[in-house]
Design an enzyme around this catalytic site. Sequence first.
Site: not given
Ligand code: IVH
Length: 667
Positions: A116, A310, A286, A407, A404, A112, A428, A422, A114, A135, A171, A81-82, A35, A224
Amino acid sequence: MPHIGKEIQELRALLNHHNHQYYVLNEPQISDYEFDQLMQQLIELEQQHPEFADPNSPSQRVGSDINKEFEQVKHRYPMLSLGNTYNEGEIADFYNRISKQLIDEPFEIVCELKYDGTAIGLSYENGQLIRAVTRGDGVQGDDVTANVKTIRSIPLILNGDYPSSFEIRGEIFLPHKGFETLNQARNEAGEAPFANPRNAAAGSLKMQNSSLVAKRPLDCFLYYMLGDQLPSNLHAENLKKASQWGFKIPPHMKVCKTIDEVFEFINYWDTERKNLPYDIDGIVLKVNSLEQQRRLGFTAKSPRWAISYKFKAEQGYTQLKAVTFQVGRTGAVTPVANLNPVFLAGTTVQRASLHNADIINTLDLHENDMVYVEKGGEIIPKIVGVDETARQPGALKVQFIADCPECSTPLIRIDGEAAHYCPNAATCPPQVKGRIEHFISRKAMNIDGIGNETIDLLYRHEYIKNIADLYALTPQQLTGLQRMGDKSANNIVAGLEASKQVNFARVLFALGIRYVGETVAKKLASAFKTIENLMNADMEQLTEVDEIGERIAQSVMAYFANEENRELIKQLKHIGLQLELSDEEQAQHSTALEGLSFVVSGSFSSFSRDELKALIEKNGGKNLSGVSSKTNYLVAGDKIGPSKLAKAEKLNVSIISEDEFKQMINL
Ligand code: IVH
């Protein structure tokens, strides 16, 4: 030379193919060596024939070392966000709400993982990656395209029947293995390790130099798709399509027809996540049909058709072997729990922080206790509870030490503070070494080539006992150390010589006075201009300076009241370090903006955002990150975010242009 163009095209296609096999499918077909050979061929051809340059050539993945600030780009679709849920009841509420809104029509939920990491939006036009945006505040984010192009699992060019224009979001994350290697390297280089893979991923993406980003093993799952002409009316089908075009889509997802299937998915991954090679912090649910999604719509902050669940922080259960005490550079003593190794959220944990004596008491920790550990946002996990039922009869309560451990000096506790100290700052060993380590660190004097190990050796050889001694080191002394060649030794000596040009504010920070961080050091340097003025300043003069309170003032006064420190300053002065503002710095300083707070947003024509912020500070003003009632001025550049503007208007903050700002400081 049309055949050269063709050859380049073929090489690119071949490299893209092998890249996809390796980074997306995990099925390499050629060796790394082969490669690299192909890549080298391509790079050479492209250099010889710049007329065939292409921003999405696989050769672009190595990044570039051009430093640039990120441009702010408005999201075509806001990046929301969610909503979060934490238990089955809340999931059931979500499910029932949807059912009701869809008037009992059948619907599917896609479950799905989530991930991190840090969210990214990728825009493609005609099968080419044109932009990658973070974002940000949801309305606009940073254009980090150059950095994202270095992530090998993100396709730069798509295959198949993709729509001519669409966005795909996902992500960016760092797998556990990459995280550990990265932190190990940072440790060896004397740099602060990242607290967790999420911070490491976000930090990497914001680096200015994309060739450094290319060295971080980042990865990306896309989850998404957005656009006007998507291939399917079902979310899960769209992701399947995306995978055919070359994207890495989540490998673990499930289309569920009942709430029980949803619970089953959640429960399975609540335990199984321990075996994943990367962090997840929950599950995302979703509604599968895009048409149903449209009917459900959005609230101001998040979609009504999706929610996250969560996980509770994962806990480990293990035995306390011993409590040891560490002494830091400021003399603060931190108790550390040494544990029987336990596997927790992807890594083996053997140590947990106990922070201070109060925490040990609150936990009622006894010797050999069975304890619960959790990983929070910090590097070292913490003990969150003790299993009293498993306590051995006669076990003694864990006691904080009186002297300590390094020392033997009796420890002191300052009124109103949780930590023990200390007081033997002068001799020290960890305090002495810690101060030297801090002095040479990147943000302080930035002396290349000396790591913590070298400091340790130099200290043990008694070559150095304070920072002034560094400047007396000879190449001979250095080459006498283990694993130190002539070249490294000369580099260190040259680095020390160069550090004599480091400006006053950084020297002040490098001294390691308690509570004097980078910002405070800058304020003190501009306010007092010379070290003598600062040494002679009293409480009133010190606290007059913006942001300097009594605690900092007291610490500065105590530092300079110490005879040894005064002697050290004398030596440093003699060595030639910068202990006052340079003429140039003096000339640039003014008090034109004293007492005023600014928020800077957008892009400017005469200077970069950082340059503008530096000007504000040099003229005595203060930078704030967000608009609030404390803001006096919003300096509005091009492409400023509408939310910042609206907030400034609402709070009656004066909005000024670049030119108006320049007038304020007579530029
Ligand atoms: S969907 C409108 N799917 O979680 C829906 N988000 O609190 C858009 N995240 O900002 C998000 N895994 O950074 C979606 N399988 C997943 C995810 C995911 C992690 C994060 C993402 C988002 C945050 C929402």
